[in-house]
Design a protein around this motif. Structure first.
Motif, PDB file in Angstrom:
ATOM      1  N   ASN A   1       0.849  -1.194   0.000  1.00  0.00           N
ATOM      2  CA  ASN A   1       0.000   0.000   0.000  1.00  0.00           C
ATOM      3  C   ASN A   1       0.888   1.248   0.000  1.00  0.00           C
ATOM      4  N   SER A   2       1.491   1.536  -1.137  1.00  0.00           N
ATOM      5  CA  SER A   2       2.486   2.601  -1.234  1.00  0.00           C
ATOM      6  C   SER A   2       2.267   3.376  -2.526  1.00  0.00           C
ATOM      7  N   THR A   3       2.294   4.698  -2.436  1.00  0.00           N
ATOM      8  CA  THR A   3       2.093   5.522  -3.627  1.00  0.00           C
ATOM      9  C   THR A   3       3.397   6.020  -4.232  1.00  0.00           C
ATOM     10  N   GLN A   4       4.506   5.889  -3.493  1.00  0.00           N
ATOM     11  CA  GLN A   4       5.817   6.206  -4.033  1.00  0.00           C
ATOM     12  C   GLN A   4       6.857   5.494  -3.167  1.00  0.00           C
ATOM     13  N   PRO A   5       8.045   5.238  -3.707  1.00  0.00           N
ATOM     14  CA  PRO A   5       9.050   4.518  -2.918  1.00  0.00           C
ATOM     15  C   PRO A   5       9.357   5.219  -1.594  1.00  0.00           C
ATOM     16  N   HIS A   6       9.218   4.470  -0.514  1.00  0.00           N
ATOM     17  CA  HIS A   6       9.499   4.990   0.824  1.00  0.00           C
ATOM     18  C   HIS A   6       9.607   3.805   1.783  1.00  0.00           C
ATOM     19  N   VAL A   7      10.013   4.099   3.005  1.00  0.00           N
ATOM     20  CA  VAL A   7      10.103   3.076   4.046  1.00  0.00           C
ATOM     21  C   VAL A   7       9.109   3.414   5.150  1.00  0.00           C
ATOM     22  N   HIS A   8       8.307   2.455   5.502  1.00  0.00           N
ATOM     23  CA  HIS A   8       7.313   2.589   6.577  1.00  0.00           C
ATOM     24  C   HIS A   8       7.858   1.853   7.796  1.00  0.00           C
ATOM     25  N   VAL A   9       7.856   2.533   8.944  1.00  0.00           N
ATOM     26  CA  VAL A   9       8.373   1.942  10.183  1.00  0.00           C
ATOM     27  C   VAL A   9       7.305   2.057  11.268  1.00  0.00           C
ATOM     28  N   GLN A  10       7.071   0.961  11.977  1.00  0.00           N
ATOM     29  CA  GLN A  10       6.185   1.001  13.134  1.00  0.00           C
ATOM     30  C   GLN A  10       6.653  -0.032  14.140  1.00  0.00           C
ATOM     31  N   VAL A  11       6.209   0.155  15.374  1.00  0.00           N
ATOM     32  CA  VAL A  11       6.509  -0.797  16.445  1.00  0.00           C
ATOM     33  C   VAL A  11       5.191  -1.224  17.078  1.00  0.00           C
ATOM     34  N   THR A  12       5.062  -2.522  17.328  1.00  0.00           N
ATOM     35  CA  THR A  12       3.839  -3.055  17.914  1.00  0.00           C
ATOM     36  C   THR A  12       4.161  -3.997  19.071  1.00  0.00           C
ATOM     37  N   ASP A  13       3.132  -4.330  19.815  1.00  0.00           N
ATOM     38  CA  ASP A  13       3.291  -5.260  20.938  1.00  0.00           C
ATOM     39  C   ASP A  13       3.079  -6.703  20.516  1.00  0.00           C
ATOM     40  N   SER A  14       2.731  -6.911  19.238  1.00  0.00           N
ATOM     41  CA  SER A  14       2.396  -8.250  18.762  1.00  0.00           C
ATOM     42  C   SER A  14       2.523  -8.288  17.239  1.00  0.00           C
ATOM     43  N   THR A  15       2.620  -9.494  16.679  1.00  0.00           N
ATOM     44  CA  THR A  15       2.532  -9.656  15.229  1.00  0.00           C
ATOM     45  C   THR A  15       1.208 -10.286  14.821  1.00  0.00           C
ATOM     46  N   ASP A  16       0.280 -10.347  15.763  1.00  0.00           N
ATOM     47  CA  ASP A  16      -1.100 -10.722  15.435  1.00  0.00           C
ATOM     48  C   ASP A  16      -1.774  -9.437  14.962  1.00  0.00           C
ATOM     49  N   TRP A  17      -1.639  -9.140  13.658  1.00  0.00           N
ATOM     50  CA  TRP A  17      -1.957  -7.805  13.149  1.00  0.00           C
ATOM     51  C   TRP A  17      -3.382  -7.329  13.421  1.00  0.00           C
ATOM     52  N   PRO A  18      -4.385  -8.171  13.385  1.00  0.00           N
ATOM     53  CA  PRO A  18      -5.729  -7.656  13.684  1.00  0.00           C
ATOM     54  C   PRO A  18      -5.880  -7.081  15.091  1.00  0.00           C
ATOM     55  N   SER A  19      -5.060  -7.581  16.043  1.00  0.00           N
ATOM     56  CA  SER A  19      -5.193  -7.105  17.427  1.00  0.00           C
ATOM     57  C   SER A  19      -3.960  -6.349  17.920  1.00  0.00           C
ATOM     58  N   ALA A  20      -2.930  -6.221  17.081  1.00  0.00           N
ATOM     59  CA  ALA A  20      -1.677  -5.577  17.509  1.00  0.00           C
ATOM     60  C   ALA A  20      -1.902  -4.119  17.878  1.00  0.00           C
ATOM     61  N   ARG A  21      -1.237  -3.678  18.941  1.00  0.00           N
ATOM     62  CA  ARG A  21      -1.297  -2.283  19.373  1.00  0.00           C
ATOM     63  C   ARG A  21       0.005  -1.583  19.006  1.00  0.00           C
ATOM     64  N   GLY A  22      -0.115  -0.411  18.415  1.00  0.00           N
ATOM     65  CA  GLY A  22       1.061   0.365  18.080  1.00  0.00           C
ATOM     66  C   GLY A  22       1.696   0.976  19.318  1.00  0.00           C
ATOM     67  N   LEU A  23       3.017   1.075  19.325  1.00  0.00           N
ATOM     68  CA  LEU A  23       3.762   1.652  20.439  1.00  0.00           C
ATOM     69  C   LEU A  23       4.485   2.907  19.972  1.00  0.00           C
ATOM     70  N   PRO A  24       4.612   3.927  20.834  1.00  0.00           N
ATOM     71  CA  PRO A  24       5.326   5.154  20.467  1.00  0.00           C
ATOM     72  C   PRO A  24       6.789   4.867  20.140  1.00  0.00           C
ATOM     73  N   ILE A  25       7.339   5.650  19.216  1.00  0.00           N
ATOM     74  CA  ILE A  25       8.728   5.479  18.805  1.00  0.00           C
ATOM     75  C   ILE A  25       9.453   6.821  18.817  1.00  0.00           C
ATOM     76  N   ALA A  26      10.768   6.746  18.815  1.00  0.00           N
ATOM     77  CA  ALA A  26      11.636   7.913  18.620  1.00  0.00           C
ATOM     78  C   ALA A  26      12.918   7.393  17.998  1.00  0.00           C
ATOM     79  N   PHE A  27      13.672   8.294  17.370  1.00  0.00           N
ATOM     80  CA  PHE A  27      14.891   7.894  16.672  1.00  0.00           C
ATOM     81  C   PHE A  27      16.117   8.484  17.351  1.00  0.00           C
TER      82      PHE A  27
END
Length: 225
Positions: free
Chosen positions: A173-199
């Motif tokens: 699901n990408s409209t132009q070349p880019h990298v998508h980064v996210q962090v979750t508490d699970s890899t059960d995607w229907p129920s996974a919760r996103g976690l805050p990130i920083a670099f």
């Protein structure tokens, strides 16, 4: 910022790209950053490689009225590095890199197919992607939209931060070349919760603002081997 597991702070990552890139769909602008909590995207961020003029690709007539070859974008094929040390638990390949769409006209049929992509599952949304477990029970870092056949890791690979894991592409699901980064508490995607990130930065840590230009010196870490 400390240990996110211990004190509830953001998960600290290294940028997965070197060179010049812009932050898009930043959680510094809004939460949920992509307009939804689905599949753990609450705090996700997109990083778009750009040239010295801050553009992802030259503007042509196709930019206004048509699709564009993904290969024309500076980010296509750029080395993508592991944002953190851990063990690869998902390494999904085989999704095609499709045409880029900056034109509003070209975006209309693309958006019409959004529901169908959701029905086809994670591969249709994340494209070619790698998930790294930072500990035995997580958190889990997803790096998505990689170029087809570029993955250099597989399930079970133990990676170090900055290790090459693939190349930037335009899959899923990408409209132009880019990298998508996210962090979750699970890899059960229907129920996974996103976690805050920083670099991590030389001065500490940051969550880049929307459209912020980021420059990471090239170190050669993206070289194979």
């Amino acid at each position: 910022m400390g240990d996110p597991v211990a004190d509830g702070g953001p998960v600290l990552l290294h940028y997965p790209l070197e060179g010049r890139f812009r932050a898009r769909s930043s959680p510094a602008r809004r939460v949920p950053s992509h307009g939804t909590d689905l599949m753990g995207t609450t705090y996700a961020i997109d990083l778009v490689p750009v040239d010295d003029d801050g553009r992802p690709a030259p503007r042509t007539w196709r930019s206004v009225v048509a699709t564009e070859p993904a290969e024309d974008f500076i980010g296509f094929g750029a080395p993508v590095l592991a944002p953190a040390a851990g063990v690869v638990v998902i390494a999904h390949d085989g999704e095609e890199d499709h045409a880029a769409r900056r034109s509003q006209l070209a975006l209309v049929p693309y958006m019409a197919g959004q529901a169908q992509r959701l029905r086809h599952g994670p591969g249709a949304i994340a494209g070619n992607h790698v998930v790294i477990a930072l500990g035995a029970g997580g958190p889990f870092v997803l790096v998505a939209h990689l170029r087809r056949s570029s993955l250099s890791v597989r399930v079970g690979t133990r990676v170090r931060a900055g290790q090459l894991i693939g190349e930037c592409g335009n899959s899923g699901n990408s409209t132009q070349p880019h990298v998508h980064v996210q962090v979750t508490d699970s890899t059960d995607w229907p129920s996974a919760r996103g976690l805050p990130i920083a670099f991590r930065t030389p001065g500490g840590a940051e969550l880049p603002a929307e459209s912020q230009l980021i420059v990471v010196p090239r170190t050669g870490r993206g070289a194979a081997g």
